[in-house]
Design a protein around this motif. Structure first.
Motif, mmCIF file in Angstrom:
data_model
loop_
_atom_site.group_PDB
_atom_site.id
_atom_site.type_symbol
_atom_site.label_atom_id
_atom_site.label_comp_id
_atom_site.label_asym_id
_atom_site.label_seq_id
_atom_site.Cartn_x
_atom_site.Cartn_y
_atom_site.Cartn_z
ATOM 1 N N ILE A 70 0.838 -1.206 0.000
ATOM 2 C CA ILE A 70 0.000 0.000 0.000
ATOM 3 C C ILE A 70 0.870 1.251 0.000
ATOM 4 C CG2 ILE A 70 -1.618 1.369 1.383
ATOM 5 C CD1 ILE A 70 -2.911 -1.335 2.218
ATOM 6 N N MET A 71 1.859 1.311 0.882
ATOM 7 C CA MET A 71 2.695 2.506 0.986
ATOM 8 C C MET A 71 3.538 2.717 -0.269
ATOM 9 S SD MET A 71 1.675 3.846 3.726
ATOM 10 C CE MET A 71 2.779 5.023 4.451
ATOM 11 N N THR A 72 4.039 1.638 -0.866
ATOM 12 C CA THR A 72 4.839 1.782 -2.084
ATOM 13 C C THR A 72 3.979 2.240 -3.245
ATOM 14 O OG1 THR A 72 6.486 0.164 -1.389
ATOM 15 C CG2 THR A 72 6.319 0.573 -3.749
ATOM 16 N N THR A 73 2.845 1.613 -3.452
ATOM 17 C CA THR A 73 1.974 1.968 -4.571
ATOM 18 C C THR A 73 1.420 3.378 -4.426
ATOM 19 O OG1 THR A 73 1.352 -0.332 -4.912
ATOM 20 C CG2 THR A 73 -0.139 1.335 -5.819
ATOM 21 N N ASN A 74 0.925 3.702 -3.254
ATOM 22 C CA ASN A 74 0.200 4.958 -3.075
ATOM 23 C C ASN A 74 1.087 6.164 -2.808
ATOM 24 O OD1 ASN A 74 -1.931 3.236 -3.334
ATOM 25 N ND2 ASN A 74 -2.728 3.527 -1.280
ATOM 26 N N ALA A 75 2.211 5.984 -2.134
ATOM 27 C CA ALA A 75 3.019 7.138 -1.727
ATOM 28 C C ALA A 75 4.432 7.123 -2.316
ATOM 29 C CB ALA A 75 3.083 7.218 -0.202
ATOM 30 N N LYS A 76 5.177 6.066 -2.082
ATOM 31 C CA LYS A 76 6.576 6.027 -2.524
ATOM 32 C C LYS A 76 6.690 6.175 -4.041
ATOM 33 C CE LYS A 76 10.641 2.985 -2.448
ATOM 34 N NZ LYS A 76 11.144 1.669 -1.968
ATOM 35 N N ALA A 77 5.951 5.384 -4.788
ATOM 36 C CA ALA A 77 6.030 5.457 -6.249
ATOM 37 C C ALA A 77 5.501 6.795 -6.753
ATOM 38 C CB ALA A 77 5.264 4.296 -6.884
ATOM 39 N N ALA A 78 4.491 7.350 -6.092
ATOM 40 C CA ALA A 78 3.977 8.667 -6.490
ATOM 41 C C ALA A 78 5.103 9.688 -6.445
ATOM 42 C CB ALA A 78 2.822 9.087 -5.583
ATOM 43 N N TYR A 79 5.876 9.668 -5.377
ATOM 44 C CA TYR A 79 6.971 10.632 -5.254
ATOM 45 C C TYR A 79 8.041 10.403 -6.321
ATOM 46 C CZ TYR A 79 11.177 12.986 -3.920
ATOM 47 O OH TYR A 79 12.301 13.757 -3.968
ATOM 48 N N PHE A 80 8.545 9.188 -6.412
ATOM 49 C CA PHE A 80 9.662 8.941 -7.319
ATOM 50 C C PHE A 80 9.282 9.095 -8.790
ATOM 51 C CE2 PHE A 80 11.462 7.111 -3.467
ATOM 52 C CZ PHE A 80 12.714 7.719 -3.491
ATOM 53 N N LEU A 81 8.083 8.677 -9.156
ATOM 54 C CA LEU A 81 7.660 8.843 -10.550
ATOM 55 C C LEU A 81 7.305 10.296 -10.845
ATOM 56 C CD1 LEU A 81 5.721 5.533 -11.103
ATOM 57 C CD2 LEU A 81 8.110 6.077 -11.613
ATOM 58 N N GLY A 82 6.750 10.987 -9.868
ATOM 59 C CA GLY A 82 6.524 12.428 -10.027
ATOM 60 C C GLY A 82 7.835 13.170 -10.194
ATOM 61 N N ARG A 83 8.841 12.784 -9.424
ATOM 62 C CA ARG A 83 10.166 13.405 -9.541
ATOM 63 C C ARG A 83 10.763 13.138 -10.919
ATOM 64 N NH1 ARG A 83 15.083 11.684 -5.670
ATOM 65 N NH2 ARG A 83 15.056 9.913 -7.100
ATOM 66 N N LYS A 84 10.597 11.920 -11.414
ATOM 67 C CA LYS A 84 11.096 11.583 -12.749
ATOM 68 C C LYS A 84 10.372 12.424 -13.801
ATOM 69 C CE LYS A 84 13.409 9.263 -15.804
ATOM 70 N NZ LYS A 84 14.848 9.405 -15.897
ATOM 71 N N ALA A 85 9.061 12.515 -13.695
ATOM 72 C CA ALA A 85 8.291 13.314 -14.639
ATOM 73 C C ALA A 85 8.720 14.780 -14.569
ATOM 74 C CB ALA A 85 6.794 13.177 -14.364
ATOM 75 N N PHE A 86 8.987 15.281 -13.382
ATOM 76 C CA PHE A 86 9.419 16.674 -13.214
ATOM 77 C C PHE A 86 10.682 16.958 -14.007
ATOM 78 C CE2 PHE A 86 12.268 19.647 -10.990
ATOM 79 C CZ PHE A 86 11.544 20.822 -11.183
ATOM 80 N N SER A 87 11.569 15.974 -14.090
ATOM 81 C CA SER A 87 12.821 16.198 -14.826
ATOM 82 C C SER A 87 12.547 16.571 -16.284
ATOM 83 C CB SER A 87 13.735 14.970 -14.730
ATOM 84 O OG SER A 87 13.230 13.888 -15.491
#
Length: 186
Positions: A70-87
């Motif tokens: 739950i934490m990886t799908t909902n929060a951790k991946a949101a952050y890291f993939l959002g950071r990647k998209a931000f680049s």
């Protein structure tokens, strides 16, 4: 998880004149999902918007594996993939959008037990992350927003008993479960 629906939405947007693509990713494998974002940019030359809409809930017992999922799908991946998209988004002054949940804002007596605790905590983390990223990315011209819908008829409700669904409906001021189109038509 639902490739056909994702492809259908991308086709509808393309038909309306937008450049849209769909990439199915396993957000539990963050490195692989980041490569999918790279592939989209390689194919289209840029990224204008990124929606993080992955999410899972839990309705049973809460053990460490359920917690991690739950934490990886909902929060951790949101952050890291959002950071990647931000680049990429900083080049186009694009937009990041994250789907959260009212469960991250308001506790519910009916889901604040067992795995529902992890769900609410993960969505609260997303809400705070959206606020923090909006501040951090503002100077780059990238907009960061979140949507926190209430109970909505999506796959996340698969496996929910009729009894629990009825109890959850009673907590909603209008006493009905929303349709996805209710969010899309705002």
């Amino acid at each position: 998880r639902r490739a056909e629906k994702g492809k259908e939405v991308a086709a509808q947007l393309t038909k309306k004149g937008y450049h849209a693509d769909f990439a199915q990713m396993d957000v539990m494998d963050i490195s692989s999902a980041e490569k999918a974002i790279d592939a989209i940019v390689a194919k289209h030359g840029q990224l204008d918007a990124f929606l993080y809409n992955a999410g899972i809930a839990g309705y049973g017992e809460l053990d460490s594996q359920v917690w991690d999922n739950i934490m990886t799908t909902n929060a951790k991946a949101a952050y890291f993939l959002g950071r990647k998209a931000f680049s990429y988004l900083k080049e186009t002054k694009g937009a990041l959008l994250f789907t959260s949940s009212m469960s991250g804002i308001k506790a519910s007596c009916n889901i604040s037990q067992n795995a529902g605790i992890a769900y609410g905590m993960s969505k609260a983390a997303v809400n705070h992350m959206v606020s923090m990223l909006a501040l951090q990315y503002a100077a780059s011209g990238v907009r960061v927003n979140g949507i926190a819908p209430g109970l909505t008829k999506t796959d996340i409700l698969n496996g929910v008993s009729d009894e629990l669904l009825h109890a959850l409906e009673q907590e909603i001021p209008l006493h009905f479960v929303a349709e996805p189109s209710d969010m899309a038509n705002v």
